[in-house]
Design a protein around this motif. Structure first.
Motif, PDB file in Angstrom:
ATOM      1  N   TYR A 165      33.678  37.564  44.965  1.00 42.54           N
ATOM      2  CA  TYR A 165      34.593  36.507  44.541  1.00 42.54           C
ATOM      3  C   TYR A 165      35.215  35.856  45.781  1.00 42.54           C
ATOM      4  CZ  TYR A 165      34.207  38.832  40.024  1.00 42.54           C
ATOM      5  OH  TYR A 165      33.729  39.395  38.863  1.00 42.54           O
ATOM      6  N   THR A 167      37.269  32.466  47.480  1.00 44.55           N
ATOM      7  CA  THR A 167      38.319  31.547  47.047  1.00 44.55           C
ATOM      8  C   THR A 167      38.180  30.244  47.829  1.00 44.55           C
ATOM      9  OG1 THR A 167      39.942  32.285  48.700  1.00 44.55           O
ATOM     10  CG2 THR A 167      39.921  33.429  46.584  1.00 44.55           C
ATOM     11  N   TYR A 174      41.914  35.127  39.654  1.00 42.69           N
ATOM     12  CA  TYR A 174      41.056  34.447  38.683  1.00 42.69           C
ATOM     13  C   TYR A 174      41.213  35.067  37.298  1.00 42.69           C
ATOM     14  CZ  TYR A 174      38.298  32.366  42.531  1.00 42.69           C
ATOM     15  OH  TYR A 174      37.884  31.673  43.628  1.00 42.69           O
ATOM     16  N   GLU A 176      38.916  35.969  33.974  1.00 47.59           N
ATOM     17  CA  GLU A 176      37.498  36.319  33.898  1.00 47.59           C
ATOM     18  C   GLU A 176      37.125  36.767  32.484  1.00 47.59           C
ATOM     19  OE1 GLU A 176      34.491  38.741  36.682  1.00 47.59           O
ATOM     20  OE2 GLU A 176      36.136  39.953  35.912  1.00 47.59           O
ATOM     21  N   HIS A 221      39.614  29.223  37.648  1.00 48.58           N
ATOM     22  CA  HIS A 221      40.623  28.898  38.653  1.00 48.58           C
ATOM     23  C   HIS A 221      41.519  27.816  38.066  1.00 48.58           C
ATOM     24  CE1 HIS A 221      42.612  27.809  42.341  1.00 48.58           C
ATOM     25  NE2 HIS A 221      41.853  28.590  43.080  1.00 48.58           N
TER      26      HIS A 221
END
Length: 478
Positions: A165, A167, A174, A176, A221
């Motif tokens: 992950y 950014t 996040y 999910e 996001h």
């Protein structure tokens, strides 16, 4: 479960009909919160007279799951699907850690069509695990539910996905989701509730591996807005093989507009086309560098469009990549513009890219009516750290390819040019490019950058289709 869980249902029928009665029963804890679910039903009952049907949740058996590794239960779901005569009746209930138990009642076997009940389960590594992992499991009861479900899960029977992950700037939590798709499902089936991933990080996912069960994941996001309005990066639903191992990256630098996949068919949705003398667009939002990833616009993803005919604007639209324009029937040089903007509001964490302008050029006439537009979508690959930052070196390679939908196969690049800006596009520098035909590699001088690098990319293929893409603050410098 208490003795009060027996329920009756009276069906009144003026003529013979086949019904599918079902009941989802909840039980509340001392605080009035649901702590268990029970599913009871019958795939089909033909009624010729008024009939009373009783479902007693006390007859249902508790479903149990045992994982190979130490875990904590994170959530789950219960889904049913009934498909007869091209009709689909389906429902899903997702839940978090407050639900302690799931009970399933035995059903007769369906004689017509499809009947399935899908258990979704999510189990995560204990708090504090050095290397976090997450089980996302789906157990399907096909045509009937029977017995006492006792699932003993072994890692070798699952698929493993090593997820990284990134950014696009600052650290971020996040949202999910991990979901599955059955052959009949036209929408996702959750395996659990919404989860949270503190990025940047790495997580190992262990998922169901079956021929008829596809798995997809969404990572959202949202910046300063509530999570429902997030940019939900989505993976293409895939049926994995038991024992297989895969890697997947999320929000890695290279973000740009992409194409959306139909999760049921695996084909790309058409982003723009021509109907008669009308051109329309319905562009998606961001895609990252992982093949098959796509997203639709969240509330922070603004996407204006404009169409020009022989250099004259036919009109602009302000939001979400959509537009409709009337065009000449005769052959005309058209240019379609899509401005994808990440609205930076409040204490935003998404820093790069901030905007992407894409301009497509082609020649079109009434002969193209009923066809998707032959658009090239640039794709990128570049080596960055987990905050999407690149090293400050004089010849940083950025690989560039182009994709399209199943309606158009891009030709080899006859031209590939790149310009670099270190002041958000105020001034530009020509960048060396190695054109390999199906791929171009730009050698960007990152040593001149202080914070971010902006790129302008111009590609033309052997069929004469071209695209120019300007990516403001494409990636950061460390």
């Amino acid at each position: 479960m208490s003795a009060s869980t027996a329920r009756t249902r009276r069906c009144t029928c003026g003529r013979a009909r086949t019904h599918w009665p079902r009941r989802s029963r909840t039980n509340d804890d001392a605080n009035g919160l649901v702590d268990s679910y029970a599913f009871l039903g019958d795939p089909e009952i033909t009624l010729t007279k008024d009939t009373t049907i009783t479902y007693d949740a006390r007859t249902a058996a508790e479903a149990k799951v045992t994982t190979q590794r130490p875990t904590e239960r994170k959530g789950g779901s219960l889904t049913y699907g009934r498909i007869v005569d091209n009709w689909i009746l389906a429902s899903s209930r997702g839940y978090g850690t407050q639900v302690k138990s799931i009970y399933l009642g035995t059903t007769p076997k369906a004689r017509r069509g499809t009947f399935e009940v899908v258990e979704g389960w999510q189990y995560g590594s204990p708090a504090g695990a050095k290397s976090p992992y997450l089980y996302s499991l789906a157990f399907t009861h096909e045509q009937q539910v029977k017995g006492r479900p006792d699932h003993r899960v072994r890692d070798r029977d699952l698929a493993t996905i090593d997820a990284t992950y990134y950014t696009p700037g600052k650290a971020y939590n996040y949202s999910e989701y991990v979901d599955v798709w059955r052959p009949w499902s036209i929408n996702l089936i959750p395996t659990g509730d919404r989860g949270t991933v503190a990025a940047p990080t790495r997580v190992q996912h262990l998922v169901t591996a079956e021929r008829d069960t596809k798995v997809s994941q969404m990572v959202g996001h949202a910046d300063a807005m509530a999570w429902p309005f997030a940019t939900l990066m989505t993976s293409t639903a895939t049926a994995y093989k038991a024992g297989s191992r895969h890697s997947e990256s999320w929000f890695k630098a290279g973000l740009r507009p992409g194409l959306v996949t139909d999760q049921a068919t695996g084909l790309k949705y058409t982003p723009a086309g021509r109907d008669g003398n009308t051109v329309w667009s319905n562009f998606a939002s961001w895609s990252d560098t992982e093949p098959g990833h796509f997203s639709r616009q969240g509330f922070l993803d603004l996407g204006g469009t404009e169409l020009l005919a022989d250099g004259v604007s036919l009109g602009k639209y302000g939001y979400y990549g959509q537009g409709v324009w009337h065009v000449p029937a005769a052959a005309t040089n058209l240019e379609l513009v899509y401005d994808l903007i990440r609205w930076q509001r409040g204490d935003y964490k998404w820093e790069s890219p901030s905007t992407v302008e894409t301009r497509w050029k082609w020649n079109s006439s009434a002969a193209d009516a009923g066809k998707p537009l032959p658009l090239l979508f640039p794709d990128y690959d570049l080596a960055v750290d987990l905050n999407d930052r690149a090293p400050r070196i004089p010849a940083f390679p950025v690989s560039i390819t182009a994709e399209s939908g199943q309606w158009y196969k891009p030709g080899r690049f006859t031209s590939a040019r790149v310009w670099t800006s270190y002041d958000d596009g105020t001034t530009w520098n020509q960048t060396p490019v190695v054109n390999l035909g199906t791929k171009a590699v730009a050698l960007v001088n990152n040593s001149k950058a202080t914070t971010f690098v902006t790129l302008k990319v111009e590609l033309t293929d052997s069929n004469g289709k071209s695209v120019t893409q300007t990516l403001t603050r494409f990636y950061g410098i460390r």
